[in-house]
Design a protein around this motif. Structure first.
Motif, mmCIF file in Angstrom:
data_model
loop_
_atom_site.group_PDB
_atom_site.id
_atom_site.type_symbol
_atom_site.label_atom_id
_atom_site.label_comp_id
_atom_site.label_asym_id
_atom_site.label_seq_id
_atom_site.Cartn_x
_atom_site.Cartn_y
_atom_site.Cartn_z
ATOM 1 N N ALA A 342 0.730 -1.685 0.017
ATOM 2 C CA ALA A 342 -0.307 0.482 -0.320
ATOM 3 C C ALA A 342 0.810 1.243 -0.250
ATOM 4 O O ALA A 342 0.503 2.491 -0.542
ATOM 5 N N ASP A 343 2.163 1.731 0.950
ATOM 6 C CA ASP A 343 2.300 2.540 0.762
ATOM 7 C C ASP A 343 3.303 2.424 -0.745
ATOM 8 O O ASP A 343 4.501 3.416 -0.703
ATOM 9 N N SER A 344 4.005 1.621 -1.389
ATOM 10 C CA SER A 344 4.292 1.585 -2.335
ATOM 11 C C SER A 344 4.066 2.091 -3.317
ATOM 12 O O SER A 344 5.192 2.573 -4.790
ATOM 13 N N PHE A 345 3.132 2.262 -3.799
ATOM 14 C CA PHE A 345 2.662 2.313 -5.470
ATOM 15 C C PHE A 345 2.601 4.047 -5.650
ATOM 16 O O PHE A 345 2.435 5.024 -4.802
ATOM 17 N N GLY A 346 2.632 4.596 -6.720
ATOM 18 C CA GLY A 346 2.302 6.283 -6.726
ATOM 19 C C GLY A 346 3.312 6.250 -8.457
ATOM 20 O O GLY A 346 3.707 5.122 -8.984
ATOM 21 N N ASP A 363 -7.613 4.551 -1.488
ATOM 22 C CA ASP A 363 -6.024 4.678 -1.621
ATOM 23 C C ASP A 363 -5.568 5.117 -2.694
ATOM 24 O O ASP A 363 -4.887 5.869 -3.164
ATOM 25 N N ILE A 364 -6.657 4.642 -3.473
ATOM 26 C CA ILE A 364 -6.086 5.334 -5.034
ATOM 27 C C ILE A 364 -5.942 6.503 -5.211
ATOM 28 O O ILE A 364 -5.036 7.293 -5.435
ATOM 29 N N ASN A 365 -7.476 7.262 -4.430
ATOM 30 C CA ASN A 365 -7.782 8.668 -5.188
ATOM 31 C C ASN A 365 -6.532 9.582 -4.106
ATOM 32 O O ASN A 365 -6.788 10.377 -4.413
ATOM 33 N N LYS A 366 -6.246 9.017 -3.278
ATOM 34 C CA LYS A 366 -5.942 9.614 -1.780
ATOM 35 C C LYS A 366 -4.140 9.737 -2.357
ATOM 36 O O LYS A 366 -3.209 10.779 -2.440
#
Length: 430
Positions: A342-346, A363-366
């Motif tokens: 969860a912390d890794s994507f961007g 989470d995607i929106n945030k």
């Protein structure tokens, strides 16, 4: 007037203009004062702040006092200038007109516009000393204000206007308070502001938005051989595990892993019944429970973990106290694999991002600054299946909002891996 020196007459005129300017400045400062700061100072024992709040609770009466005082003072100033002109120049009409125009101009500039600008700009510095003077004046002028209000209320009733509806309630709604926080600038640290805003958002989401989905729940099955149970307990990432008997919808309790590890060290011949004896009662909640309501329920019931079920009693997911708290203050440092993902994507340098289908839309929106709809499915897989109306065969791409979504891998009737690519354009198309 003939017996009064000219300098004394002008001194009286200046005093009237000064009083008029004071009332105009005090009125503007009271209306522009920061009520939250005043309440804070009043709680700390400030008598001036208490007097100011006392005045603000009587806004209608205060406005009546200021308007009556300003009207009387301005009229007296004009009358005094007229008398001075007649005493010194006789009944010269052009002299009287010039004198009246001059004093009206002075009143507008010195006793109206300038003090009101000063009152609005330095409201917090002016309002406290001004309230010390206005409070006794308001008490002394009550008979006069009551007499004037008789005619004012009669006029309002003639036009069918309720006097009490003229002023709005000073209390802030949640949306207004949210706007205050957003516009607070650097007065509130960014982290504190984020926590407060997230707390407001907690009212609008349900436990379904923050839960661990059913497919990702780490649970213990008592129907499997004991060796498998032993292996799972020694490698699990959580302190508490839901325990079921054969099928995930048959949850029979919650196991504290520490107790079970102690059992592994003590017992040579373990059976499922040994673990069953350690179970505590499961705590079930409906899937539409509000996140903020559940936070209160956790506190009242002294629970930290709840199993989410739908209207048919089917297990939909799991929510913990930590899940809800993380919605307010951000993610905790943790070593669980799901947290690491969860912390890794961007977004990468090409404006692309590869995600698992089970990633939550919130989470995607945030994290990616997107605006996927949250009033339907909660995961990327659910949104794509709803949008396509079928289980796709990879590869396939769709455009939703300002993002192109490419389905990269489909397995077991669900979308496993997708690639997101940023573009411009708000349209929705397939």
């Amino acid at each position: 007037m003939d017996n009064i020196p000219l300098w004394a007459q002008f001194l009286a005129l200046a005093f009237l203009i000064f009083l008029s300017a004071f009332f105009a400045m005090a009125e503007t400062a009271l209306m522009a004062a920061n009520r939250f700061r005043l309440r804070h100072q009043a709680k700390r024992g400030s008598r001036r702040a208490i007097a100011t709040l006392w005045l603000l609770e009587r806004t209608e009466t205060l406005l009546s006092l200021v308007l009556v005082a300003n009207t009387l003072l301005n009229a007296m100033a004009i009358a005094l200038v007229t008398a001075i002109a007649i005493t010194n120049f006789g009944m010269e009409e052009h002299v009287i007109v010039i004198a009246i125009c001059a004093v009206v101009f002075v009143l507008i500039v010195v006793a109206e516009i300038s003090p009101k600008i000063i009152g609005a700009r330095y409201a917090d510095q002016i309002v406290l000393p001004a309230s010390v003077i206005l409070r006794p004046l308001l008490r002394m002028a009550r008979p006069l204000i009551w007499f004037v209000d008789l005619f004012v209320n009669a006029l309002l009733r003639l036009f069918r206007i309720k006097p009490s509806s003229a002023l709005q309630d000073a209390r802030l709604s949640p949306d207004e308070l949210r706007s205050v926080l957003l516009e607070s600038g650097n007065f509130i640290p960014q982290k504190h502001k984020s926590i407060l805003l997230n707390l407001f958002d907690l009212e609008s989401i349900s436990v379904e938005d923050v839960m661990t989905p059913r497919a990702q729940i780490e649970a213990l099955d008592l129907s499997v051989p004991v060796e498998q149970i032993r292996e799972q307990l020694t490698t699990c990432y959580h302190n508490k595990l839901p325990v079921y008997d054969g099928e995930i919808n048959q949850i029979v309790g919650i196991l504290h892993v520490r107790k079970a590890v102690g059992l592994l060290n003590e017992e040579d011949e373990l059976t499922a019944e040994h673990f069953r004896a350690l179970l505590s009662e499961p705590y079930f909640i409906p899937q539409d429970t509000g996140a903020f309501d559940q936070l209160q329920n956790f506190q009242e019931n002294k629970e930290r973990l709840a199993i989410i079920v739908d209207e048919y009693g089917e297990v939909q997911g799991l929510v913990t106290l930590d899940d809800i708290i993380e919605e307010m203050i951000g993610d905790f440092t943790t070593s669980t694999p799901s947290a690491a993902r969860a912390d890794s994507f961007g977004w990468d340098a090409r404006g692309e991002c590869i995600l698992e289908g089970v990633t939550a839309l919130r989470d995607i929106n945030k994290r990616l600054g997107l605006d996927f709809p949250l009033d339907g499915p909660k995961t990327l897989n659910g949104m794509l299946l709803e949008w396509l109306q079928e289980i796709p065969e990879a590869p396939i791409s769709v455009k939703i909002g300002n993002c192109i979504i490419e389905v990269m891998q489909v397995h077991d009737q669900s979308i496993k891996v997708v690639k997101l690519r940023r573009i411009d354009g708000p349209a929705l198309q397939k």
